[in-house]
Design a protein around this motif. Structure first.
Motif, short mmCIF file in Angstrom:
data_model
loop_
_atom_site.label_atom_id
_atom_site.label_comp_id
_atom_site.label_asym_id
_atom_site.label_seq_id
_atom_site.Cartn_x
_atom_site.Cartn_y
_atom_site.Cartn_z
N HIS A 8 1.75 -1.61 -8.26
CA HIS A 8 1.52 -0.27 -8.80
C HIS A 8 0.30 -0.22 -9.71
O HIS A 8 0.33 0.38 -10.78
N SER A 9 -0.77 -0.83 -9.29
CA SER A 9 -2.02 -0.77 -10.04
C SER A 9 -3.18 -0.99 -9.08
O SER A 9 -3.03 -1.60 -8.03
N GLY A 10 -4.32 -0.47 -9.46
CA GLY A 10 -5.51 -0.63 -8.62
C GLY A 10 -6.63 0.23 -9.15
O GLY A 10 -6.44 1.10 -10.01
N ASP A 11 -7.82 -0.02 -8.63
CA ASP A 11 -9.00 0.70 -9.09
C ASP A 11 -9.91 0.93 -7.90
O ASP A 11 -10.14 0.02 -7.10
N MET A 31 -11.08 6.17 -9.80
CA MET A 31 -9.65 6.43 -9.76
C MET A 31 -8.92 5.13 -10.13
O MET A 31 -9.14 4.10 -9.50
N THR A 32 -8.07 5.21 -11.14
CA THR A 32 -7.34 4.03 -11.58
C THR A 32 -5.85 4.29 -11.53
O THR A 32 -5.37 5.29 -12.07
N TRP A 33 -5.11 3.40 -10.88
CA TRP A 33 -3.65 3.48 -10.75
C TRP A 33 -3.01 2.62 -11.84
O TRP A 33 -3.44 1.49 -12.08
N TYR A 34 -1.98 3.16 -12.50
CA TYR A 34 -1.24 2.44 -13.52
C TYR A 34 0.26 2.58 -13.25
O TYR A 34 0.69 3.58 -12.66
N PRO A 35 1.07 1.64 -13.72
CA PRO A 35 2.52 1.83 -13.61
C PRO A 35 2.97 2.99 -14.49
O PRO A 35 2.43 3.22 -15.57
N ALA A 36 3.96 3.74 -14.03
CA ALA A 36 4.43 4.92 -14.75
C ALA A 36 4.91 4.58 -16.16
O ALA A 36 4.83 5.42 -17.06
N SER A 37 5.35 3.34 -16.37
CA SER A 37 5.86 2.95 -17.69
C SER A 37 4.78 3.01 -18.77
O SER A 37 5.09 3.09 -19.96
N ALA A 38 3.52 2.99 -18.37
CA ALA A 38 2.42 3.03 -19.34
C ALA A 38 1.94 4.45 -19.63
O ALA A 38 1.07 4.64 -20.48
N TYR A 39 2.51 5.44 -18.96
CA TYR A 39 1.97 6.80 -19.04
C TYR A 39 1.97 7.35 -20.47
O TYR A 39 0.96 7.89 -20.95
N ARG A 55 4.27 9.81 -10.66
CA ARG A 55 4.86 10.14 -9.37
C ARG A 55 5.09 8.83 -8.62
O ARG A 55 4.20 8.00 -8.52
N ASP A 56 6.32 8.66 -8.11
CA ASP A 56 6.65 7.47 -7.32
C ASP A 56 6.31 6.17 -8.04
O ASP A 56 5.80 5.22 -7.44
N GLY A 57 6.59 6.13 -9.33
CA GLY A 57 6.44 4.88 -10.09
C GLY A 57 5.05 4.61 -10.62
O GLY A 57 4.83 3.55 -11.22
N ILE A 58 4.10 5.54 -10.46
CA ILE A 58 2.74 5.31 -10.94
C ILE A 58 2.17 6.59 -11.52
O ILE A 58 2.73 7.68 -11.36
N PHE A 59 1.07 6.46 -12.22
CA PHE A 59 0.23 7.63 -12.51
C PHE A 59 -1.20 7.22 -12.25
O PHE A 59 -1.55 6.04 -12.21
N VAL A 60 -2.06 8.20 -12.03
CA VAL A 60 -3.45 7.94 -11.68
C VAL A 60 -4.35 8.71 -12.63
O VAL A 60 -4.07 9.86 -12.97
N THR A 80 0.83 -1.20 0.00
CA THR A 80 0.00 0.00 0.00
C THR A 80 0.86 1.25 0.00
O THR A 80 0.54 2.24 -0.65
N GLU A 81 1.97 1.22 0.72
CA GLU A 81 2.84 2.38 0.82
C GLU A 81 3.61 2.63 -0.47
O GLU A 81 4.13 3.73 -0.68
N SER A 82 3.66 1.63 -1.36
CA SER A 82 4.46 1.77 -2.57
C SER A 82 3.79 2.66 -3.61
O SER A 82 4.42 3.06 -4.58
N SER A 83 2.51 2.97 -3.44
CA SER A 83 1.79 3.83 -4.39
C SER A 83 1.16 5.00 -3.65
O SER A 83 0.67 4.84 -2.53
N PRO A 84 1.15 6.18 -4.26
CA PRO A 84 0.49 7.33 -3.62
C PRO A 84 -0.99 7.04 -3.37
O PRO A 84 -1.68 6.53 -4.25
N ARG A 85 -1.46 7.31 -2.17
CA ARG A 85 -2.85 7.07 -1.80
C ARG A 85 -3.64 8.36 -1.93
O ARG A 85 -3.19 9.42 -1.48
N LEU A 86 -4.82 8.30 -2.51
CA LEU A 86 -5.66 9.47 -2.68
C LEU A 86 -7.02 9.25 -2.02
O LEU A 86 -7.61 8.17 -2.12
N LEU A 87 -7.51 10.29 -1.36
CA LEU A 87 -8.84 10.30 -0.77
C LEU A 87 -9.57 11.55 -1.25
O LEU A 87 -8.96 12.53 -1.68
N ILE A 88 -10.90 11.53 -1.15
CA ILE A 88 -11.71 12.71 -1.44
C ILE A 88 -12.07 13.35 -0.11
O ILE A 88 -12.81 12.77 0.69
N ASP A 89 -11.52 14.51 0.13
CA ASP A 89 -11.69 15.19 1.42
C ASP A 89 -12.94 16.08 1.38
O ASP A 89 -12.86 17.31 1.43
#
Length: 343
Positions: free
Chosen positions: A118-121, A133-141, A182-187, A94-103
């Protein structure tokens, strides 16, 4: 799934597009959309597309991709079924990818899948509005960004303090922002359901914030299985499931954070993998008793409560039963490792 979204997914997965470099994420996303459609709780729909038909469209098939939005109906089962030898997944993945919340009050996660790498939905809902919100590895950006240029001219924007580009799919209706790596991923944040407008979308973006792993996990509703609950939740759904020799709940540590439906698919998928491996072993050793045990176990899958529940929520159970019936007949499906996403 609206027509614009399907068109984008088909375009993303088109192997003949020379400007797309890494299409694996698009193939997976298209398959997931075809096999089921995430919808708000009040608008549940089910798409039971044959596995072969979906596979023909994208050239790949993985039952783990078959998913739907978590509903307010949770499957509950009895006590522990197997013993585990190690604790649940730590926060490392979980710490390996930036976490986002709606505040902003009223927004809550309704469906989560992945986040073991480095992926998730994750789908967020507030009333009739749903944001994906979808997480992808930065290599796919670069490949994804190149494709979005066919959607619209990008406009600079940001979600919280994270810079990105806003794309307009349908004016005053359908928008997305692709955040820079950022940090190996994009969202990518994409409106999913509801009466969105550009003003609504723009007003929400400043409310997006990055948090630490503990805060992100704490924001997940009880229906979502977080890493610290993997073992206990797996024991629940395996209460009436025959488990293969040596199967260890601790081996499920790497499946991330998931809604109950996705979690059930990942757990039962690994059980299926282990039973098929046991059948292969038994056949190689001429162990008829062990082979019969394996075929009987898979044949009983139509009675497993978790699959019976999942069958009312999406197409994954039907796909598993197709494989299980073949195994029950003593045959090993050629592509089962890919279909079940065996470890």
């Amino acid at each position: 799934m609206n027509d614009d979204r399907l068109d984008r997914l088909v375009r993303d997965a088109d192997p003949y597009r020379p400007d797309l470099i890494d299409l694996r994420g698009a193939e997976h996303e298209l398959l997931e959309e075809i096999m089921s459609t995430p919808v708000p709780l009040s608008q549940k729909r089910r798409y039971l597309v044959p596995i072969g038909a979906a596979a023909a469209l994208v050239g790949v098939i993985g039952l783990g991709a078959v998913s739907r939005m978590q509903t307010d109906t949770d499957y509950k089962a009895g006590g522990p079924a197997v013993s585990a030898s190690k604790p649940g997944l730590t926060l490392q993945a979980t710490e390996s990818s930036p976490r986002l919340l709606i505040d902003e009050p009223g927004w809550a996660p309704t469906d989560v899948s992945g986040f073991a790498d480095h992926s998730g939905d994750i789908f967020w809902a507030k009333g009739d509005l749903v944001l994906d919100m979808t997480w992808y590895p930065a290599s796919a950006y670069q490949s994804y960004y190149a494709d979005r240029l066919h959607v619209s001219k990008p406009a600079l924007g940001k979600a919280g303090d994270w810079q990105g580009n806003i794309f307009t799919y349908t004016e005053d209706k359908d928008y997305a922002i692709m955040l820079r790596p950022r940090d190996g991923i994009f969202v990518e944040l994409r409106v999913s359901q509801g009466p969105w407008t550009k003003a609504t979308f723009d007003a929400l973006l400043p409310k997006i914030k990055q948090v630490d792993a503990k805060t992100w996990l704490a924001a997940m509703p009880a229906a979502i299985v977080t890493p610290d609950r993997i073992e206990s939740s797996a024991r629940e759904i395996l209460a009436d499931v025959p488990v293969p020799p040596g199967f260890d709940v601790g081996s499920l540590d790497g499946i991330g954070t998931n809604s109950k439906y996705h979690f059930g698919a990942r757990v039962i998928g690994q059980v299926g993998c282990a039973w098929i491996a046991e059948l292969q072993r038994a056949k190689n050793k001429d162990d008829d008793a062990a082979a019969e045990k394996a075929t009987d176990a898979m044949g009983s899958s139509h009675d497993w409560q978790i699959l019976k529940w999942m069958a009312g929520e999406g197409a994954w159970a039907q796909g598993f039963w197709q494989i299980a019936d073949e195994v029950a007949g003593g045959h090993v499906p050629r592509d089962y490792r890919n279909d079940l996403e065996c470890a």
